[in-house]
Design an enzyme around this catalytic site. Sequence first.
Site, PDB file in Angstrom:
ATOM      1  CG  ASP A 106      -3.482  -8.336  -3.302  1.00  0.00           C
ATOM      2  OD1 ASP A 106      -3.060  -9.029  -4.240  1.00  0.00           O
ATOM      3  OD2 ASP A 106      -3.334  -7.095  -3.261  1.00  0.00           O
ATOM      4  CD  GLU A 115      -5.177 -12.323  -3.717  1.00  0.00           C
ATOM      5  OE1 GLU A 115      -4.217 -11.867  -4.354  1.00  0.00           O
ATOM      6  OE2 GLU A 115      -6.341 -11.862  -3.819  1.00  0.00           O
TER       7      GLU A 115
END
EC number: 3.1.26.3
Length: 230
Positions: free
Chosen positions: A51, A123
Amino acid sequence: MKKLEALLENSFNIRFDDKRLLETAFTHTSYANEHRLLNISHNERLEFLGDAVLQLIISEYLFAKYPKQTEGDMSKLRSTIVREESLAGFSRYCSFDAYIKLGKGEEKSGGRHRDTILGDLFEAFLGALLLDKGIEEVRRFLNQVMIPQVEQGTFEKVKDYKTCLQELLQAKGDVVIDYQVISETGPAHAKQFEVAVLVDEDRLSKGTGRSKKLAEQDAAKNALAQLSEV
């Protein structure tokens, strides 16, 4: 994992040195929990790292690509690019959904098709790629997979209802907008959230979704519809 390794090499020219990182990225918590005696790692920590690197690379790209856009405009566009639904779509585009390891309950409940799981998977893969190959390889992968859609204007057409609601209300003066979880129901693999949107502590509307983010968007969408009727 051999088929996944072949997919990555043939489609994206990526070959992991540390195969354990790749396997961890594709292991959901539900699978790790069902195999505790094997002490299997799951992908949540890699998701955290992925992320962060995704936000950085997309921010750098937007800063260079749109020199005349304001901070607010770039933030709005970035939020649509990295939102859950978008990342889940990229997981499907890369065929990652076929390779994630899920627990039996999660599999039966449709977890392989759930945006929250697939967005987190994308992610986690970025986090694993960062650790194995470095940030330039992550950037190359994103330039191959994500950036073409950004340049096609795909994400400029996506509605961010929370931002739309904020802009509408704050145009009329300073207000405090807050989102609060009203209820959280269902088993861990099939959660359903109900969220209320409050304006200056007064409830304006409610929404539901499979994650807090989706429920907040639904609440904002319902609030906009409600305000348009006033």
